[in-house]
Scaffold this motif. Structure first.
Motif, PDB file in Angstrom:
ATOM      1  N   GLY A  58      54.223  36.237  45.951  1.00 21.94           N
ATOM      2  CA  GLY A  58      53.403  36.672  46.351  1.00 21.94           C
ATOM      3  C   GLY A  58      51.879  36.269  45.905  1.00 21.94           C
ATOM      4  N   SER A  59      51.096  36.172  46.663  1.00 20.61           N
ATOM      5  CA  SER A  59      49.742  35.588  46.113  1.00 20.61           C
ATOM      6  C   SER A  59      49.083  36.311  45.349  1.00 20.61           C
ATOM      7  N   THR A  60      48.572  35.907  43.927  1.00 18.84           N
ATOM      8  CA  THR A  60      47.533  36.597  43.077  1.00 18.84           C
ATOM      9  C   THR A  60      46.302  36.759  43.638  1.00 18.84           C
ATOM     10  N   GLY A  61      46.092  36.100  44.869  1.00 17.18           N
ATOM     11  CA  GLY A  61      44.652  36.287  45.533  1.00 17.18           C
ATOM     12  C   GLY A  61      44.458  37.551  46.022  1.00 17.18           C
ATOM     13  N   ILE A  62      43.718  38.357  45.440  1.00 17.88           N
ATOM     14  CA  ILE A  62      43.643  39.729  45.515  1.00 17.88           C
ATOM     15  C   ILE A  62      42.607  40.128  46.581  1.00 17.88           C
ATOM     16  N   GLY A  63      41.858  39.093  47.181  1.00 15.57           N
ATOM     17  CA  GLY A  63      40.735  39.510  48.051  1.00 15.57           C
ATOM     18  C   GLY A  63      39.479  39.206  47.652  1.00 15.57           C
ATOM     19  N   ASP A  64      38.407  39.377  48.204  1.00 14.56           N
ATOM     20  CA  ASP A  64      37.180  39.284  48.077  1.00 14.56           C
ATOM     21  C   ASP A  64      36.468  38.212  47.125  1.00 14.56           C
ATOM     22  N   GLY A  65      37.436  37.049  47.575  1.00 19.65           N
ATOM     23  CA  GLY A  65      37.071  35.749  46.706  1.00 19.65           C
ATOM     24  C   GLY A  65      37.751  35.664  45.440  1.00 19.65           C
ATOM     25  N   ALA A  88      33.119  26.020  46.484  1.00 17.75           N
ATOM     26  CA  ALA A  88      33.323  25.623  47.859  1.00 17.75           C
ATOM     27  C   ALA A  88      34.591  26.614  48.294  1.00 17.75           C
ATOM     28  N   GLY A  89      35.320  27.334  47.277  1.00 20.80           N
ATOM     29  CA  GLY A  89      36.254  28.096  47.743  1.00 20.80           C
ATOM     30  C   GLY A  89      37.687  27.460  47.808  1.00 20.80           C
ATOM     31  N   VAL A  90      38.682  28.098  47.784  1.00 20.66           N
ATOM     32  CA  VAL A  90      40.124  27.454  47.882  1.00 20.66           C
ATOM     33  C   VAL A  90      40.973  28.411  48.430  1.00 20.66           C
ATOM     34  N   ASP A  91      41.646  27.961  49.589  1.00 15.75           N
ATOM     35  CA  ASP A  91      42.670  28.884  50.476  1.00 15.75           C
ATOM     36  C   ASP A  91      43.705  29.001  49.395  1.00 15.75           C
ATOM     37  N   PHE A  92      43.947  30.601  48.954  1.00 22.85           N
ATOM     38  CA  PHE A  92      44.832  30.817  48.013  1.00 22.85           C
ATOM     39  C   PHE A  92      45.744  31.867  48.581  1.00 22.85           C
ATOM     40  N   ASN A  93      46.100  31.991  50.063  1.00 20.62           N
ATOM     41  CA  ASN A  93      46.847  32.860  50.629  1.00 20.62           C
ATOM     42  C   ASN A  93      46.316  34.413  50.282  1.00 20.62           C
ATOM     43  N   SER A  94      45.153  34.561  49.996  1.00 24.07           N
ATOM     44  CA  SER A  94      44.843  35.747  49.550  1.00 24.07           C
ATOM     45  C   SER A  94      44.827  36.807  50.757  1.00 24.07           C
ATOM     46  N   LEU A  95      45.076  38.101  50.157  1.00 25.04           N
ATOM     47  CA  LEU A  95      45.393  39.102  51.051  1.00 25.04           C
ATOM     48  C   LEU A  95      44.613  39.532  52.156  1.00 25.04           C
ATOM     49  N   GLY A  97      42.701  36.817  53.627  1.00 23.60           N
ATOM     50  CA  GLY A  97      42.808  35.529  54.227  1.00 23.60           C
ATOM     51  C   GLY A  97      41.512  34.691  53.975  1.00 23.60           C
ATOM     52  N   ARG A  98      40.672  35.216  52.993  1.00 20.23           N
ATOM     53  CA  ARG A  98      39.362  34.816  52.539  1.00 20.23           C
ATOM     54  C   ARG A  98      39.687  33.827  51.368  1.00 20.23           C
ATOM     55  N   PRO A  99      38.930  32.597  51.333  1.00 18.55           N
ATOM     56  CA  PRO A  99      39.208  31.482  50.135  1.00 18.55           C
ATOM     57  C   PRO A  99      38.973  32.365  48.964  1.00 18.55           C
ATOM     58  N   ALA A 100      39.403  31.929  47.792  1.00 16.98           N
ATOM     59  CA  ALA A 100      39.097  32.423  46.500  1.00 16.98           C
ATOM     60  C   ALA A 100      38.231  31.353  45.856  1.00 16.98           C
ATOM     61  N   LEU A 120      45.121  42.871  33.557  1.00 12.65           N
ATOM     62  CA  LEU A 120      45.103  42.480  35.066  1.00 12.65           C
ATOM     63  C   LEU A 120      44.167  43.874  35.401  1.00 12.65           C
ATOM     64  N   ALA A 121      44.307  45.031  35.142  1.00  7.79           N
ATOM     65  CA  ALA A 121      43.445  46.178  35.490  1.00  7.79           C
ATOM     66  C   ALA A 121      42.240  45.962  35.239  1.00  7.79           C
ATOM     67  N   ARG A 122      41.780  45.557  34.270  1.00 11.73           N
ATOM     68  CA  ARG A 122      40.438  45.538  33.771  1.00 11.73           C
ATOM     69  C   ARG A 122      39.580  44.336  34.531  1.00 11.73           C
ATOM     70  N   ILE A 123      40.313  43.413  34.611  1.00 10.46           N
ATOM     71  CA  ILE A 123      39.810  41.966  35.622  1.00 10.46           C
ATOM     72  C   ILE A 123      39.463  42.808  36.918  1.00 10.46           C
ATOM     73  N   SER A 124      40.326  43.363  37.453  1.00 11.35           N
ATOM     74  CA  SER A 124      40.466  43.730  38.811  1.00 11.35           C
ATOM     75  C   SER A 124      39.107  44.799  38.938  1.00 11.35           C
ATOM     76  N   ARG A 125      39.162  45.564  38.001  1.00 10.25           N
ATOM     77  CA  ARG A 125      37.902  46.332  37.953  1.00 10.25           C
ATOM     78  C   ARG A 125      36.661  45.994  38.256  1.00 10.25           C
ATOM     79  N   ILE A 126      36.408  45.076  37.166  1.00  9.84           N
ATOM     80  CA  ILE A 126      34.960  44.378  36.964  1.00  9.84           C
ATOM     81  C   ILE A 126      34.757  43.527  38.144  1.00  9.84           C
ATOM     82  N   LEU A 127      35.842  42.671  38.554  1.00  7.23           N
ATOM     83  CA  LEU A 127      35.452  42.149  39.951  1.00  7.23           C
ATOM     84  C   LEU A 127      35.607  42.834  41.270  1.00  7.23           C
ATOM     85  N   LYS A 128      35.677  44.114  41.358  1.00 11.79           N
ATOM     86  CA  LYS A 128      35.705  44.929  42.493  1.00 11.79           C
ATOM     87  C   LYS A 128      34.053  44.919  42.809  1.00 11.79           C
ATOM     88  N   ASP A 129      33.329  44.986  42.064  1.00 12.02           N
ATOM     89  CA  ASP A 129      31.858  45.140  42.040  1.00 12.02           C
ATOM     90  C   ASP A 129      31.220  43.698  42.882  1.00 12.02           C
TER      91      ASP A 129
END
Length: 156
Positions: A58-65, A88-95, A97-100, A120-129
Protein backbone atom coordinates in the motif's frame (compact mmCIF):
# COMPACT_ATOMS: atom_id res chain seq x y z
CA UNK A 1 10.19 5.67 26.23
CA UNK A 2 8.72 9.18 26.51
CA UNK A 3 8.41 11.70 23.74
CA UNK A 4 10.34 11.16 20.54
CA UNK A 5 11.67 14.10 18.53
CA UNK A 6 12.36 14.21 14.81
CA UNK A 7 15.37 16.46 15.36
CA UNK A 8 17.02 13.77 17.46
CA UNK A 9 17.36 11.76 14.24
CA UNK A 10 17.55 14.37 11.47
CA UNK A 11 20.36 16.81 10.62
CA UNK A 12 20.51 19.41 7.81
CA UNK A 13 22.84 16.99 5.95
CA UNK A 14 19.98 14.45 5.86
CA UNK A 15 17.83 16.76 3.73
CA UNK A 16 17.56 16.79 -0.08
CA UNK A 17 15.91 20.16 -0.89
CA UNK A 18 15.47 19.40 -4.61
CA UNK A 19 14.84 15.78 -5.53
CA UNK A 20 15.67 15.27 -9.21
CA UNK A 21 13.56 12.13 -9.68
CA UNK A 22 10.09 12.26 -11.17
CA UNK A 23 9.08 8.60 -10.67
CA UNK A 24 8.18 6.82 -7.45
CA UNK A 25 10.93 4.15 -7.61
CA UNK A 26 13.53 6.78 -8.52
CA UNK A 27 12.54 8.93 -5.54
CA UNK A 28 12.90 5.90 -3.26
CA UNK A 29 16.36 5.25 -4.77
CA UNK A 30 17.40 8.90 -4.36
CA UNK A 31 16.32 8.93 -0.71
CA UNK A 32 17.98 5.53 -0.12
CA UNK A 33 21.23 6.89 -1.60
CA UNK A 34 21.15 9.69 1.00
CA UNK A 35 20.60 7.10 3.76
CA UNK A 36 23.61 5.11 2.52
CA UNK A 37 25.75 8.26 2.23
CA UNK A 38 24.93 9.30 5.80
CA UNK A 39 24.96 5.74 7.25
CA UNK A 40 27.70 3.73 5.50
CA UNK A 41 26.58 0.45 7.14
CA UNK A 42 23.31 0.52 5.23
CA UNK A 43 23.05 -0.67 1.64
CA UNK A 44 21.11 1.38 -0.91
CA UNK A 45 20.08 -1.58 -3.10
CA UNK A 46 18.82 -3.60 -0.12
CA UNK A 47 16.98 -0.56 1.20
CA UNK A 48 15.33 0.08 -2.19
CA UNK A 49 14.10 -3.50 -2.26
CA UNK A 50 12.63 -3.22 1.26
CA UNK A 51 10.96 0.11 0.44
CA UNK A 52 9.49 -1.16 -2.84
CA UNK A 53 8.12 -4.25 -1.06
CA UNK A 54 6.50 -1.97 1.53
CA UNK A 55 4.97 0.19 -1.23
CA UNK A 56 3.45 -2.91 -2.83
CA UNK A 57 1.48 -3.47 0.40
CA UNK A 58 0.00 0.00 0.00
CA UNK A 59 1.31 3.43 -0.84
CA UNK A 60 3.00 5.41 1.91
CA UNK A 61 1.70 8.54 0.19
CA UNK A 62 -0.61 9.72 2.97
CA UNK A 63 -2.11 12.61 1.00
CA UNK A 64 -1.79 16.41 1.05
CA UNK A 65 1.47 16.11 -0.90
CA UNK A 66 3.14 14.01 1.81
CA UNK A 67 4.74 10.55 1.66
CA UNK A 68 6.46 8.68 4.48
CA UNK A 69 8.18 5.67 2.90
CA UNK A 70 9.52 3.38 5.60
CA UNK A 71 10.97 -0.03 6.22
CA UNK A 72 12.83 -2.18 8.69
CA UNK A 73 16.44 -3.17 8.06
CA UNK A 74 18.33 -5.91 9.91
CA UNK A 75 21.65 -4.07 10.22
CA UNK A 76 20.24 -0.66 11.15
CA UNK A 77 21.62 0.23 14.57
CA UNK A 78 19.09 2.97 15.24
CA UNK A 79 16.28 4.88 13.62
CA UNK A 80 17.40 6.74 10.47
CA UNK A 81 15.53 9.64 8.89
CA UNK A 82 16.08 11.54 5.66
CA UNK A 83 13.87 14.23 4.16
CA UNK A 84 13.39 15.06 0.50
CA UNK A 85 11.41 17.70 -1.33
CA UNK A 86 10.15 17.68 -4.91
CA UNK A 87 8.73 21.05 -5.92
CA UNK A 88 7.36 19.53 -9.14
CA UNK A 89 5.71 16.67 -7.26
CA UNK A 90 5.81 12.93 -7.96
CA UNK A 91 2.94 10.53 -8.56
CA UNK A 92 3.20 8.34 -5.46
CA UNK A 93 -0.18 6.58 -5.69
CA UNK A 94 -1.20 8.72 -2.73
CA UNK A 95 -4.51 8.14 -0.99
CA UNK A 96 -5.92 11.42 -2.33
CA UNK A 97 -4.48 10.99 -5.84
CA UNK A 98 -2.34 14.14 -5.53
CA UNK A 99 1.40 14.15 -6.27
CA UNK A 100 3.75 13.92 -3.29
CA UNK A 101 6.21 16.76 -2.70
CA UNK A 102 7.40 16.22 0.86
CA UNK A 103 9.07 12.92 1.73
CA UNK A 104 10.25 11.62 5.08
CA UNK A 105 12.09 8.31 4.66
CA UNK A 106 12.21 6.31 7.88
CA UNK A 107 14.45 3.29 8.37
CA UNK A 108 14.16 1.33 11.60
CA UNK A 109 16.06 -1.59 13.08
CA UNK A 110 14.25 -4.91 12.66
CA UNK A 111 13.39 -5.21 16.34
CA UNK A 112 12.19 -1.61 16.74
CA UNK A 113 8.43 -1.41 16.89
CA UNK A 114 7.45 1.27 19.37
CA UNK A 115 9.92 3.95 18.29
CA UNK A 116 9.15 3.32 14.61
CA UNK A 117 5.40 3.83 15.14
CA UNK A 118 5.91 6.84 17.40
CA UNK A 119 8.09 8.51 14.77
CA UNK A 120 5.55 7.83 11.99
CA UNK A 121 2.83 9.37 14.16
CA UNK A 122 4.97 12.40 15.00
CA UNK A 123 5.87 13.10 11.37
CA UNK A 124 2.20 12.73 10.36
CA UNK A 125 1.10 15.12 13.09
CA UNK A 126 3.58 17.82 12.10
CA UNK A 127 2.82 17.53 8.37
CA UNK A 128 -0.97 17.63 8.91
CA UNK A 129 -0.69 21.41 9.27
CA UNK A 130 -1.16 23.13 5.87
CA UNK A 131 0.92 26.14 6.98
CA UNK A 132 3.86 23.86 7.88
CA UNK A 133 3.65 22.10 4.52
CA UNK A 134 3.64 25.47 2.74
CA UNK A 135 6.65 26.68 4.74
CA UNK A 136 8.54 23.49 3.84
CA UNK A 137 7.74 24.01 0.15
CA UNK A 138 8.72 27.70 0.31
CA UNK A 139 11.98 27.14 2.25
CA UNK A 140 15.06 28.29 0.31
CA UNK A 141 17.41 25.40 1.09
CA UNK A 142 18.19 22.44 3.37
CA UNK A 143 19.04 24.70 6.32
CA UNK A 144 15.73 26.55 6.02
CA UNK A 145 13.81 23.25 5.71
CA UNK A 146 15.62 21.97 8.82
CA UNK A 147 14.66 25.12 10.75
CA UNK A 148 10.97 24.68 9.88
CA UNK A 149 11.07 21.02 10.98
CA UNK A 150 12.95 21.90 14.19
CA UNK A 151 10.49 24.67 15.04
CA UNK A 152 7.44 22.44 14.46
CA UNK A 153 9.06 19.52 16.27
CA UNK A 154 9.34 21.62 19.42
CA UNK A 155 5.66 22.68 19.25
CA UNK A 156 4.15 19.25 19.77
Amino acid sequence: MGRINIIGFLQPEDIIPDLTSDQKDQVLAELAAKVEERNPGLNRAELCKILQERERLGSTGIGDGVAIPHGKVKNAKELVLVFGRSLAGVDFNSLDGRPAQLFFLLVAPDEAVGIHLKMLARISRILKDPATRKRLLDAADAAAIYNVIREQDSCY
